[in-house]
Design a protein around this motif. Structure first.
Motif, PDB file in Angstrom:
ATOM      1  N   GLU A 647      36.948  41.584  43.150  1.00 58.03           N
ATOM      2  CA  GLU A 647      35.777  42.135  42.484  1.00 58.03           C
ATOM      3  C   GLU A 647      34.999  41.037  41.760  1.00 58.03           C
ATOM      4  O   GLU A 647      33.779  40.983  41.791  1.00 58.03           O
ATOM      5  CB  GLU A 647      36.257  43.171  41.475  1.00 58.03           C
ATOM      6  N   SER A 657      29.378  45.120  42.883  1.00 52.05           N
ATOM      7  CA  SER A 657      30.704  44.956  43.439  1.00 52.05           C
ATOM      8  C   SER A 657      31.765  45.955  43.027  1.00 52.05           C
ATOM      9  O   SER A 657      32.777  46.048  43.679  1.00 52.05           O
ATOM     10  CB  SER A 657      31.194  43.575  43.080  1.00 52.05           C
ATOM     11  N   GLU A 658      31.540  46.690  41.930  1.00 52.16           N
ATOM     12  CA  GLU A 658      32.671  47.482  41.464  1.00 52.16           C
ATOM     13  C   GLU A 658      33.138  48.429  42.565  1.00 52.16           C
ATOM     14  O   GLU A 658      34.302  48.452  42.947  1.00 52.16           O
ATOM     15  CB  GLU A 658      32.288  48.261  40.219  1.00 52.16           C
ATOM     16  N   GLY A 661      34.269  46.363  45.618  1.00 55.02           N
ATOM     17  CA  GLY A 661      35.524  45.668  45.360  1.00 55.02           C
ATOM     18  C   GLY A 661      36.705  46.604  45.473  1.00 55.02           C
ATOM     19  O   GLY A 661      37.696  46.310  46.110  1.00 55.02           O
TER      20      GLY A 661
END
Ligand SMILES: Nc1ncnc2c1ncn2[C@@H]1O[C@H](COP(=O)(O)OP(=O)(O)OP(=O)(O)O)[C@@H](O)[C@H]1O
Length: 767
Positions: A647, A657-658, A661
């Motif tokens: 992440e 990205s959260e 990820g």
């Protein structure tokens, strides 16, 4: 006798400019039009200028900034006609305008050209007025030039722009030397003798540089320097090259002991030397002509600080002239260029109206693959197709977006050519990118240029995209999206050069790259072809060959040089169709034996770096790009699992990205992309390529040994020059520092090769 076209033309432009200064623009354009039209009745060649001005009338807004003195005067635009529409003019028409030494070099030895191309005619017909030295006035300033002296020139790729700017550069030098001598004579009066003349000339050619030519890449700079040497053969000029990656000491030695007529440089090295060598700076500060080749790249954000630094040291306009040349000059670049050019410049545009800057006779195809798995097979089929349709003269360039992918593909194709391609082991593979030493790049470039094997492939990054002239390239393949639509045009321009009607271009995209065509290439006449149809087509041709190899080759006999005609029976060994059918098995075999997982991971990371900011051009989301690349790593790169990306890393490179990820973390057991392997994930699963890389990885070996040039599996490796050379650093030990400063490594958005440096920030992923 009627005055020559140029003189009349320039006079008309001058009058036109004067009217623009004093009248409202619309009125000025009308007056100019009348003047030009009068000229064009007696001089048909001037019709194109008249047409341009007519267009200007049509598009001129009724309410304009006529009274705003701060508005820059727009440049005079000369629209040159396409060669197809008129008879090309012979170089002999330049007698009296160009020195006989230069004409001899062009028409007799060494160049042997007979007729000018459109862009050459447009520029050279402005001689000699264009380069007449300006008189210095009593107060030290220079007289106002009577004609525009700065040029912005746009012409299609491969149409001879180099000669178009070098001839004025040489002629301007000749005139400047003559003027220096005549000033010395005038000063000495009756005491002037032969010795004084010689001394004056000698001092001048050492203390004043004639022309300074800047290029974005070393390959192109070298090519320009060679062309300049050829053109100035009979003048005895010295052309200096200041290119990164080469010995500074050697360059400075050459500088010290020779005259300084023309300097060709990449910006990083030149700036470095200008900073540190006052002996070099002084004569360069006297340069009266600055030429930017591939100007749109040179004015791009990555090069601009260097260009600004260098131009700040040179004389100002009108004492200094500036020429800007490229096949692609966008409106934005025109705006920036105007800060470098004098307000009073001419814009010569030989790419008419909505015409594509790519030659219409080059067929261009694109294939959107249904899966990453088809990528390598499709590229191999394109190579096979080129060898079958150009037997004995196939010369292909493959462009890839990152250095790592260039290395990976070089390894794969080198290994697979023998087993899969029609020319088999006779196929010669070259690899060229910025991670090679300069020595190796020059050697590879020269070998590919002169390759006569009849089946060769140059696998390259964008260091070869612009300006480089390789005669006889039969096809350009682009794998993945180019950095921009302009870069597409320049890459394609490596084929179909010098008015050649042969050549072909293929763009190969993964499914999620499709949007680029609509977003960036909508004006390019691209024809779609599916990988399935193409596979069928290639097999049909291969079977035709296998049915009767002798008559197949016989039908293409005219393509073969004398040496290869004698060996034509061995042109394609064995049954071609059968070999092509086995392409997938061969790929599996090579992926497992010659490529390390590490290399695929590194390539994946480099692609991530390249594509991360391309979501808008691709008209897709970053998640789709990420997913697509992970699919590529498994299906094209043969990884057992898609790479895992942390992440933090995703955040670092700008992914939302959260979500992504977490998604990746749940799905993946593969390598962790943040410099660590994810230990908790246990041993990677076995796949069909487990135990891969059992042969030493070719990429590894390429890194270790500097393998590069023209490797053909036919040759014993130890005898292949360039194959086993250790990577060498410059003797002056400056190569790494210098490389970091070298233009090739400072490329920005569309300057080409992605090497981990994006918009001035060095990233943490491999390239
Ligand atoms: N008048 C001419 N007649 C025949 N060949 C020519 C002529 N002028 C140039 N050439 C050749 O055409 C080729 C392409 O020229 P050049 O590299 O200058 O093109 P370019 O317009 O600069 O291309 P690019 O846009 O790719 O940089 C070279 O091999 C050059 O020697």
């Amino acid at each position: 006798m009627a005055a020559p076209f140029t003189t009349n033309g320039l006079r008309a432009l001058r009058i036109s400019r004067a009217t623009q200064r004093i009248c409202r623009p619309r009125l000025a354009v009308c007056i100019s039009s009348v003047l030009v039209r009068q000229l064009s009745t007696s001089l048909p060649r001037f019709t194109s200028v008249a047409t341009a001005i007519d267009t200007a009338i049509a598009t001129q807004p009724v309410s304009s900034h006529a009274d705003d003195a701060s508005q820059p005067v727009p440049p005079s635009e000369v629209v040159a006609e396409e060669p197809a529409k008129k008879e090309p003019k012979p170089f002999s028409s330049l007698i009296g305008k160009v020195s006989k030494e230069t004409l001899e070099a062009i028409t007799v030895r060494p160049m042997r050209h007979t007729h000018m191309t459109t862009v050459q005619e447009a520029v050279l017909s402005m001689l000699p007025e264009l380069i007449d030295p300006l008189k210095k006035q009593d107060d030290g300033s220079f007289e106002e030039p009577s004609v525009p002296r700065d040029l912005m020139v746009r012409a299609k790729t491969g149409t001879g722009k180099t000669l178009a700017f070098l001839v004025p550069a040489i002629e301007s030098r000749v005139k400047a030397i003559e003027e220096a001598v005549s000033n010395a004579k005038a000063l000495a009066g009756k005491a002037a003798d032969r010795r004084l003349v010689l001394d004056a000339s000698r001092n001048f050619v050492k203390s004043h540089v004639g022309a300074l030519i800047l290029s974005p890449t070393r390959e192109l700079a070298k090519q320009i320097a060679v062309e300049a040497e050829r053109l100035s053969t009979h003048h005895g000029f010295k052309v200096h090259q200041f290119l990164g990656g080469e010995s500074k000491n050697q360059q400075l030695r050459e500088w010290k002991y020779n005259r300084r007529d023309i300097v060709v440089a990449t910006t990083g090295r030149l700036r470095d030397l200008m900073d540190s060598q006052p002996e070099l700076l002084r004569p360069i500060k006297e340069a009266k002509l600055l030429i930017l080749d591939e100007a749109d790249t040179m004015l791009d954000i990555g090069f601009r600080p260097d260009i600004e630094y260098i131009t700040a040291q040179l004389p100002r306009a009108p004492e200094r002239q500036t020429f800007i040349f490229s096949a692609t000059i966008s409106k934005a670049v025109q705006q920036i260029a105007r800060q470098t050019l004098s307000k009073n410049h001419v814009y010569i545009n030989t790419v008419l109206g909505t015409d594509s800057p790519v030659h219409a006779h080059i067929p261009q195809y694109h294939t959107v693959l249904s899966s990453a798995k088809d990528q390598l097979p499709h590229v191999l089929r394109l190579l096979a197709h080129d060898q079958l349709t150009n037997p004995g003269r196939s010369k292909v360039m493959i462009f890839l977006p990152t250095t790592k992918l260039t290395q990976l593909y070089s390894t794969l194709i080198r290994e697979l050519a023998r087993a899969v391609l029609p020319a088999g082991r006779n196929t010669v593979i070259y690899e060229l990118h910025s991670k090679r030493s300069m020595e190796s790049r020059t050697r590879t470039s020269d070998k590919f240029r002169h390759d006569e094997s009849g089946a060769c492939v140059l696998i390259t990054s964008d260091v070869s995209a612009r300006g480089v002239d390789y005669p006889g390239v039969t096809r350009v393949i682009q794998l993945g999206i180019p950095a921009s639509s302009d870069q597409y045009v320049h890459r394609i321009g490596r084929t179909g050069r010098q008015g050649s009607t042969q050549g072909r271009a293929d763009l190969v995209l993964l499914p999620w790259e499709h949007g680029f065509i609509r977003d960036q290439l909508s004006k390019i006449p691209l024809k779609p072809v599916t990988s399935h149809d193409f596979e069928k087509h290639v097999h049909e041709i291969a079977e035709k060959h296998d049915d009767d190899p002798k008559s197949f080759v016989e039908a293409h006999k005219s393509n073969l040089s004398g040496r290869r005609q004698r060996h034509r029976d061995t042109l394609f060994a064995g049954r071609v169709a059968e070999r092509l059918k086995g392409v997938n098995e061969e790929i599996d075999e090579v992926l497992s034996s010659a490529v390390e997982e590490e290399d695929v991971h590194d390539t994946f990371a480099s692609l991530l770096g390249y594509y991360v900011s391309k979501d808008e051009e691709l008209r897709t989301s970053r998640d789709t790009i990420l997913e697509g690349l992970r699919e590529w790593a498994v299906h094209a790169g043969g990884l057992p699992e898609a790479p895992y990306i942390s992440e933090t890393f995703l955040n670092k490179i700008g992914f939302p990205s959260e979500r992504a990820g977490k998604k990746m973390a749940q799905r993946s057991g593969g390598r962790f992309f943040d410099g660590h392997r994810d230990k908790d994930r246990g041993a990677p699963k076995q796949n069909r390529w487990s135990g891969r890389g059992s042969k030493q990885s070719k990429m590894q070996r390429s890194r270790n040994e500097g393998e590069d040039d023209g490797y053909s599996s036919r040759r014993p490796r130890d005898r292949d020059s360039g194959y086993s050379y250790p990577e060498r650093r410059d003797r002056d030990g400056g190569s790494y520092r210098d490389r970091d400063r070298d233009s090739d490594h400072r490329r920005s958005k569309d300057g080409g090769e992605y090497d981990g440096e994006r918009r001035g920030r060095r990233s943490s992923w491999p390239n």
